[in-house]
Design an enzyme around this catalytic site. Structure first.
Site, PDB file in Angstrom:
ATOM      1  CD  GLU A 273      37.470  42.118  42.795  1.00 44.85           C
ATOM      2  OE1 GLU A 273      37.966  43.238  42.685  1.00 44.85           O
ATOM      3  OE2 GLU A 273      38.144  41.096  42.965  1.00 44.85           O
TER       4      GLU A 273
ATOM      5  CG  HIS B  70      46.143  47.527  39.446  1.00 46.19           C
ATOM      6  ND1 HIS B  70      45.260  47.065  38.515  1.00 46.19           N
ATOM      7  CD2 HIS B  70      45.676  47.138  40.659  1.00 46.19           C
ATOM      8  CE1 HIS B  70      44.308  46.387  39.135  1.00 46.19           C
ATOM      9  NE2 HIS B  70      44.532  46.421  40.428  1.00 46.19           N
TER      10      HIS B  70
ATOM     11  CG  ASP C 162      38.094  44.863  39.165  1.00 49.97           C
ATOM     12  OD1 ASP C 162      38.272  45.314  38.024  1.00 49.97           O
ATOM     13  OD2 ASP C 162      38.990  44.314  39.831  1.00 49.97           O
TER      14      ASP C 162
ATOM     15  CB  CYS D  86      39.637  46.757  50.007  1.00 49.21           C
ATOM     16  SG  CYS D  86      39.169  45.542  48.773  1.00 49.21           S
TER      17      CYS D  86
HETATM   18  C1  PEP Z   1      38.952  46.563  43.394  1.00 48.73           C
HETATM   19  O1  PEP Z   1      38.673  46.034  42.312  1.00 48.73           O
HETATM   20  O2  PEP Z   1      38.289  47.482  43.906  1.00 48.73           O
HETATM   21  C2  PEP Z   1      40.128  46.103  44.149  1.00 48.73           C
HETATM   22  C3  PEP Z   1      40.353  46.519  45.380  1.00 48.73           C
HETATM   23  O3  PEP Z   1      40.994  45.280  43.521  1.00 48.73           O
HETATM   24  P1  PEP Z   1      42.032  45.785  42.401  1.00 48.73           P
HETATM   25  O4  PEP Z   1      41.968  47.286  42.361  1.00 48.73           O
HETATM   26  O5  PEP Z   1      43.377  45.282  42.771  1.00 48.73           O
HETATM   27  O6  PEP Z   1      41.493  45.154  41.164  1.00 48.73           O
HETATM   28 MG    MG Z   2      39.687  44.233  41.719  1.00 47.11          MG
END
Ligand code: PEP
Ligand code: MG
Length: 545
Positions: free
Chosen positions: A429, A188, A453, A500
């Site tokens: 995910e 993140h 994920d 996303c």
């Molecule tokens: C993902 O897992 O691709 C996602 C968009 O969520 P995050 O990266 O916040 O886990």
């Molecule tokens: Mg995620």
């Protein structure tokens, strides 16, 4: 001149002074001392230093975010004067003849646990503050006064690693680039760097003792290298390339206001990912068609207690209003794994990525979930807001969510507050969600594929583990087939589907995603125009598939 290579998280080039952020991860060692009073003297000196640092932070915060938000630093100053706390540290030094660092760390843990076990919510929330002030004391005792970044001039942040909560607290205007020794491209922190449009390199094999605050450096995300103490020629070349990059970005600006349409007439929505209300500026600046992922958990990070309904309502409403009728998809709380929040007291887990996180927390700590849903549904009344739920693995979970949604709706009705139940979708995910996406599609309004994920769970590769970067292949056939399957199942049920995760911004994949029938790509704001360019310049035709 010292040159090091690393892995690029966000391409870009910057030159400027370095700020070394160190000492946060140090393991406090226990050692025997002979002069207890001298050791207590060190504690007193560290406390005085901490008071000065907190005053500096308070003054800065008052200017930037107002008195109410700055008050936390005053609370920390008061806690540092607490006699029970200080006496406990002194006492441990005297009776056990241990070093000040160890006494401060252990006392911090003990007090924090004591607060965490109290019934009163306010006192419970103080557990995180105690940890915070103890960390500050230990850090000062270790001589790491650089441990916190607050500078008036933009600098290149160099650190061992950065946590999402540390990154989120930084003032984006004051950061030129990030360089870290550890960290993974899918973490993140990396995502935040991309969002902030900041060149970032990870996995750079640096000895932080050899790098000093104030040194100059060139961070080159295109070549994946950082050069400390660059010579004149290197500086001149970097400056020239910075100018060229700016020119390219200028050219991209011409795509603003243009459609996301391929030469053979296919359209796709290109939205942006954000983590805070402040990011909406980047979304508008880059002409995104909407917000495809607002990671609402960032509202919960970098603070010491839960944001209340009113605070969340104001934040969501503000985003919806600023986006003026464009779609805003807010993901409900996705805390846990690498996004740790002290006041949640989630406890240690052997396998946090597969642990107590996201919707699992919301379905067990329903009060927290209800508060967020109330805020979301109230904000939905003021704009084109959608809600999506993370980490879904079953139909039963979606049904449990809908039960809670019904109760929240009844509560809002009773309270006579204006609200709207918006479009509701889920993130895909987990491989489980992919495999039952035909059933899930019947229940929800849309899917958004979280490839970060999904890749970690499909390939059994911890996205945080930098040792596995060589194995982490988001282009793996398994992932691409899963995306195709989800798109087909969504479309069969008449629902739309987006991506996303970070893969959505992978320009090598844009054409394939469009041809697969993906309806929306939600990417870092800085990638919106680049993806638009890729869509508009698509070369292949169906026959070549
Ligand atoms: C993902 O897992 O691709 C996602 C968009 O969520 P995050 O990266 O916040 O886990
Ligand atoms: Mg995620």
């Amino acid at each position: 001149m010292k040159r090091f290579s690393g892995k690029t998280v966000y391409k870009g080039i910057q030159i400027g002074p370095v700020f070394v952020l160190k000492g946060r991860e140090s393991q406090v060692k226990r050692s025997r001392i002979t002069d207890a009073e001298a050791e207590i003297g060190r504690v007193k000196h560290a406390v005085k230093k901490a008071q000065e640092q907190l005053q500096g932070l308070y003054d800065k915060a008052v200017k930037e975010v107002g008195e109410a938000s700055a008050a936390i630093f005053e609370v920390h100053q008061m806690m540092l004067e607490d006699e029970d706390y200080l006496e406990a540290i002194h006492n441990m030094i005297r009776t056990e003849m241990v070093n000040a660092e160890y006494a401060a760390a252990v006392t911090g843990d003990n007090f924090s646990e004591m607060f965490a076990n109290m019934d009163d919510d306010y006192m419970k929330a103080r557990a995180a503050d105690i940890k915070d002030i103890s960390r500050r004391l230990v850090s000062n005792l270790e001589g790491n006064e650089d441990a916190e970044y607050y500078s008036d001039d933009p600098m290149i942040i160099v650190a061992d690693d950065l946590s999402p909560s540390e990154t989120v607290q930084m003032d984006k205007e004051k950061i030129l680039a990030f360089v870290t020794v550890h960290g993974s491209a899918n973490s993140h922190t990396a995502i935040l760097a991309r969002m902030m449009n900041i060149p970032a390199l990870i996995g750079v094999p640096l000895d932080l003792n050899e790098i000093h605050t104030g040194m100059y450096a060139v961070v080159d995300g295109f070549r994946g290298e950082v050069i400390f103490d660059p010579d004149e020629e290197t500086c001149a070349e970097a400056k020239e390339r910075i100018a060229q990059e700016q020119e390219k970005l200028q050219l991209l600006q011409e795509l603003k206001g243009k459609e996301n349409i391929t030469p053979d007439g296919r359209r796709i929505n290109i939205y942006a990912n954000i983590g805070s209300v402040g990011d909406v500026g980047y979304v508008l600046e880059n002409d995104a068609g909407g917000i495809g992922l607002f990671r609402s958990e960032f509202l919960y990070l970098g603070r010491d207690q839960l944001p209340g309904e009113e605070e969340q309502f104001q934040a969501y409403k503000q985003v919806a209003q600023m986006m003026a009728g464009k779609k805003v998809i807010i993901r409900t709380l996705d805390i846990g794994a690498d996004k740790q929040v002290d006041y949640f007291n989630l406890g240690r887990e052997d396998n946090p990525a597969m642990g107590y996180r996201a919707i699992r927390i919301c379905l067990t700590q329903q009060d927290i979930f209800r508060t967020q849903l109330r805020a979301l549904f109230r904000a939905a009344y003021f704009g084109n807001l959608s809600v999506m739920y993370p980490m879904i693995i079953s139909v039963e979970e979606v049904q449990a969510i809908y039960n809670i949604v019904d109760q929240v709706k009844a509560g809002l009705e009773r309270d006579g507050l204006p609200y709207r139940i918006p479009e509701q979708g889920i993130m895909i995910e987990t491989p489980a969600a992919v495999m039952i996406s035909d059933d899930l599609a019947q229940l929800v309004d849309f899917f958004s594929i979280g490839t970060n994920d999904l890749t970690q769970y499909t390939l059994a590769i911890d996205r945080q583990n930098d040792k596995l970067d060589a194995f982490y292949n988001p282009h793996h056939k398994a992932i691409l087939r899963m995306i195709q399957m989800v798109v087909e199942n969504a479309h069969k049920a008449g629902k739309w589907v987006g991506i996303c995760g970070e893969l959505g911004a992978d320009l090598q994949m844009t054409e394939q995603f469009v041809r697969m029938g993906v309806d929306e790509l939600s990417v870092a704001p800085s990638m919106v125009l680049k993806v638009r360019k890729a869509v508009r310049e698509m070369k292949g035709s169906d026959e070549q598939q």
